[in-house]
Every structure is written in C-alpha cells, then in structure tokens.
Motif scaffolding. Structure first.
Motif, short mmCIF file in Angstrom:
data_model
loop_
_atom_site.label_atom_id
_atom_site.label_comp_id
_atom_site.label_asym_id
_atom_site.label_seq_id
_atom_site.Cartn_x
_atom_site.Cartn_y
_atom_site.Cartn_z
N ARG A 381 29.72 13.11 -39.38
CA ARG A 381 28.52 12.29 -39.51
C ARG A 381 28.65 11.34 -40.69
O ARG A 381 28.98 11.77 -41.80
CB ARG A 381 27.28 13.19 -39.68
CG ARG A 381 27.12 14.16 -38.51
CD ARG A 381 25.93 15.07 -38.68
NE ARG A 381 25.85 16.03 -37.57
CZ ARG A 381 24.88 16.91 -37.40
NH1 ARG A 381 23.89 16.96 -38.29
NH2 ARG A 381 24.89 17.73 -36.37
N THR A 383 26.45 8.49 -42.80
CA THR A 383 25.05 8.12 -42.98
C THR A 383 24.90 7.04 -44.03
O THR A 383 25.48 7.12 -45.12
CB THR A 383 24.23 9.35 -43.41
OG1 THR A 383 24.44 10.42 -42.47
CG2 THR A 383 22.75 9.02 -43.47
N GLN A 388 22.59 6.71 -38.94
CA GLN A 388 23.68 7.68 -38.98
C GLN A 388 24.54 7.52 -37.72
O GLN A 388 24.01 7.43 -36.61
CB GLN A 388 23.13 9.10 -39.04
CG GLN A 388 24.18 10.18 -39.14
CD GLN A 388 23.58 11.57 -39.21
OE1 GLN A 388 23.36 12.21 -38.17
NE2 GLN A 388 23.30 12.06 -40.43
N ARG A 390 27.54 9.35 -35.50
CA ARG A 390 28.22 10.62 -35.28
C ARG A 390 29.32 10.40 -34.25
O ARG A 390 29.13 9.66 -33.27
CB ARG A 390 27.25 11.69 -34.77
CG ARG A 390 26.11 12.02 -35.70
CD ARG A 390 25.24 13.13 -35.13
NE ARG A 390 24.03 13.33 -35.91
CZ ARG A 390 23.09 14.22 -35.63
NH1 ARG A 390 23.23 15.01 -34.57
NH2 ARG A 390 22.02 14.33 -36.39
N TRP A 407 16.52 13.28 -37.23
CA TRP A 407 17.44 12.25 -36.77
C TRP A 407 17.37 12.20 -35.25
O TRP A 407 17.66 13.17 -34.57
CB TRP A 407 18.87 12.58 -37.20
CG TRP A 407 19.13 12.39 -38.67
CD1 TRP A 407 19.16 13.34 -39.63
CD2 TRP A 407 19.37 11.14 -39.32
NE1 TRP A 407 19.41 12.79 -40.85
CE2 TRP A 407 19.55 11.42 -40.70
CE3 TRP A 407 19.45 9.82 -38.90
CZ2 TRP A 407 19.80 10.43 -41.64
CZ3 TRP A 407 19.71 8.82 -39.83
CH2 TRP A 407 19.89 9.13 -41.19
#
Length: 424
Positions: A381, A383, A388, A390, A407
């Motif tokens: 992840r 951020t 964010q 992923r 999130w």
C-alpha cells in the motif's frame, strides 16, 4: 417418568445408528455406555467435516478425550454418478432442499455404484482413551450425537463424503442442463451428439474439473445459462418473442401474506423476485453475468450496491441480515467499482511486493506531481494524503480514497499505477 432420549428420529438418522451398532456387535456394552454419555451431555465441540468427525468427550479424568471418526469420501466419478441419479428425479432434489432424504435416492445411488449411507465397515473411530474397544464408549457417544445432526440436516451425509450442499446441487443443475442440451441436439438432424448414448455426465470438460470447481472453492459448476442465449435457443417450442422492455418488470402483489411461522415475509419474497427480474433483464439487455455462482457474502454486497443512495432501503437490508450498515456500504462500494474482484481487493491481506513493483508505484506518484518522499509505503500500500494505491497479488493496481476513517475502493483496477493517478 420422563421418556428416555432416543437417537435417530428420521430413517436416515436411524440408518447411521444402525451402521454404528453393526460395527460394535462384538461388544454392545460400549454402545449402552456411549448412549448414556451422549444423554449426559458429556460430548463437546462436535465438528463434522469432509471425511472426518471430531469431538471432545468428558470421561473420568480431568482432561477430556479426543475422538476422531473417519468416513470414506467420494471420488470425482462418485459425485458425478450421484448428481446424475438426483437429476433424473426432481422429487429427490426438492426433498433434499426441504430437509428430507427420499429413500429412493439410496437404492438408485447404490444401483449406480455409490453408497450414500455408511455401512458397518465405513466408520473408523479413534479415541485418546486407553480402552481397546472398537468403538469405545466415548466414540459411540459422538456417533449417537451425529445422528441428531443428520436428523436436522441430511446434507451432513454429503459433508462427510467430502462435498457441500451448494456443490452437489450445482452438479445436479449442470447435469440437467447437459441432458437438455443432448435432448435438443438429438432433435436436430446432423447436430453434434445426435443419437449418442455415451455422452459424459455433467457435460464436456472432464469430471475432475467439474467436481473440483464445485467442491474446491472455484466457481460453482452451473452459474446459469446466459439469459440472452436462453432467449435465442430453441430447446423447446415457445411463444413468439416479444420486444425486450426498456426496464425490468415489477412483481405483482402477493394475494395473501405468508403464514406467521414462515421463514420469509411477503416483502422479502418481493425483494427476491424484483432482484431476479433485474438480473434477467440485465442479461438480456446488456449481456451481464447471471451472478448465480456468487457465495452468500459476495451476493449480499451485490444486493447492497443496488441500494446505494437509498439509505432506508440499505438500512432495512442491514437489519434483515444482521450486518453493520457501515460494513455493507463498504462492500457495496467495492462491488460497484469492480464487482467480485473489488471485494477481493478490499479483503486482501498485506503482502510484500518486489522492490521494482513499489518503485513503479512511487514513479507514478512522481509523475502526478507528488514527491515520492511524501508517500508512505506499507507492504503493498502506497499512501499520499487521502489517496492510496494498492497492488494486489495478481499484479493489478487499485485506487482507494479515505472517506472518514475508511479507505473506500473508488474505481476499477488498472495494470499500471499511473492509470489511476492521471488527472487525480
């Protein structure tokens, strides 16, 4: 005087008890003591799984004894033959879904080479106690309580044989679909499969793959025929086709409410009918999947997604299923963004990608005007502020945005992280 508790109130539960007692003919005294233990609630943590029953039994010492009972499981061919037997008689499948085991399935299955109920030699008990008897009183007590589980749900038999209710019924539906296709092919001159009596059960593709899909955690064998194809096919005479409506229809009002003790409500039935109409219409109009192969939790997210923007409807669904409305909303947003794959993305655990993959994500932030030194990296992840990225274990990139303390997934995945940061 209170009646003595008996075990095996249904004929199939009794058949299980008969299998146990048939095994223990050499030492019936252990059975009587086992029944006493079962009636005294000395058995705890009974777990029924594929090919195995485990439990703890409180004896005469401080620590309980551990009991394990092994039951032979089916092979792929056994499951396919059993599905073919059930598919031939609609009453058998209907009875199973209603919590009953039609005696006809036992004879038909045995004629096909599949023994459903265990015989005396099928139960193989083991216990941590020093008693040499087979079975000992502790194992006997567990077996008697399994009869209660069978009385309540005959599908426990299929669990013991290594299958699941959903998987078996999926195989049955697939068998029926295959039979219908073969019948239709036989009615068309020159069609593939016409006149063939050797068609494999449950359709082409190999029984092993079909059974693995049903019971091994993959897609359900029969996800349903795409409605557009069903509409176009001529499996049987049908009325003249009408033009597809612009929107799905609305179910009629029920003529009467269901009984008070029914496990459903008129509103719940209307909800299910409306959902079925919407899915069928979407298949015909847009070629959407049927979504009949979804597990319960994933399908709940799909239903919740239809209620986003309608707070009362979402809260009503939340109350009905006993789930948090916040969690339902979280899953519904993931479904809306990417369907079943979105749910997998929000539930995927942290993992450590290769360094070059993380560098790819940092470069994407850099290209978007964000200093990579300001990007927090934690496992898979990355951020920056309320954004964010992923990366999932299959190499897909996902964009999440912070909304309150959560999130939320906001869009479908992309093969590269820069696709998710362009313009944002």
């Amino acid at each position: 005087m209170a009646a003595v508790r008996q075990f095996g109130s249904t004929w199939w539960g009794r058949a299980w008890v008969d299998a146990l007692e048939g095994r223990a003919k050499l030492d019936p005294n252990r059975l009587a003591r086992g029944r006493t233990y079962a009636r005294q609630d000395r058995v705890a943590r009974v777990e029924v799984g594929p090919g195995k029953i485990t439990a703890l039994v409180r004896g005469n010492r401080a620590l309980p004894y551990k009991v394990t009972i092994d039951v032979p499981t089916y092979g792929d061919d056994d499951w396919v033959r059993l599905a073919a037997v059930i598919a031939k008689r609609s009453g058998i499948a209907a009875a199973l879904l209603d919590g009953e085991l039609d005696p006809a399935v036992i004879d038909d299955a045995e004629a096909a080479g599949v023994r459903l109920l265990p015989g005396p030699g099928d139960l193989k008990p083991r216990c941590s106690c020093p008693d040499w008897a087979d079975p000992c009183k502790h194992a006997a007590a567990v077996c008697y309580l399994v009869a209660d589980a069978l009385d309540a749900d005959p599908f426990v038999l299929f669990t013991l044989r290594g299958g699941t209710k959903e998987g078996l019924m999926g195989l049955v539906r697939a068998q029926r679909a295959w039979d219908a296709q073969q019948a239709a092919a036989g009615d068309r001159p020159g069609a593939a499969g016409s006149g063939s009596s050797e068609a494999p059960a449950v359709g082409p593709g190999g029984t092993g793959r079909m059974v693995a899909a049903a019971f091994g955690g993959g897609a359900v064998v029969d996800p349903g025929m795409v409605a557009r194809e069903a509409w176009a096919r001529s499996l049987a005479p049908h009325p003249e086709r009408r033009e597809l409506p612009r929107a799905p229809g609305t179910p009629s009002t029920w003529p009467a409410d269901p009984p008070r003790d029914a496990p459903f409500t008129a509103a719940g039935l209307t909800d299910l009918a409306s959902d079925a109409a919407r899915r069928a219409w979407a298949q015909l109009a847009e070629g959407s999947p049927s979504y009949l192969d979804l597990d319960e939790q994933t399908d709940l997210a799909r239903r919740a997604a239809d209620r986003l923007g309608r707070l009362e409807s979402l809260l009503e669904l939340s109350r009905r299923v006993g789930a948090s409305s916040a969690q339902l909303t979280h899953q519904a947003l993931a479904w809306r963004s990417a369907g079943p794959a979105g749910l997998e993305a929000i539930e995927e655990a942290l993992w450590r990608p290769p360094t070059e993959v993380i560098d790819q994500g940092l470069d994407a932030f850099d290209e978007a005007g964000i200093d990579p030194d300001d990007v927090q990296v934690r496992s898979n992840r990355l951020t920056s502020g309320d954004v964010q990225l992923r990366v999932s274990s299959d190499g897909q990139w996902w964009r999440f945005e912070r909304r309150g303390r959560v999130w939320e997934l906001v869009e479908p995945p992309a093969p590269t992280p820069s696709d998710l940061l362009s313009g944002g």
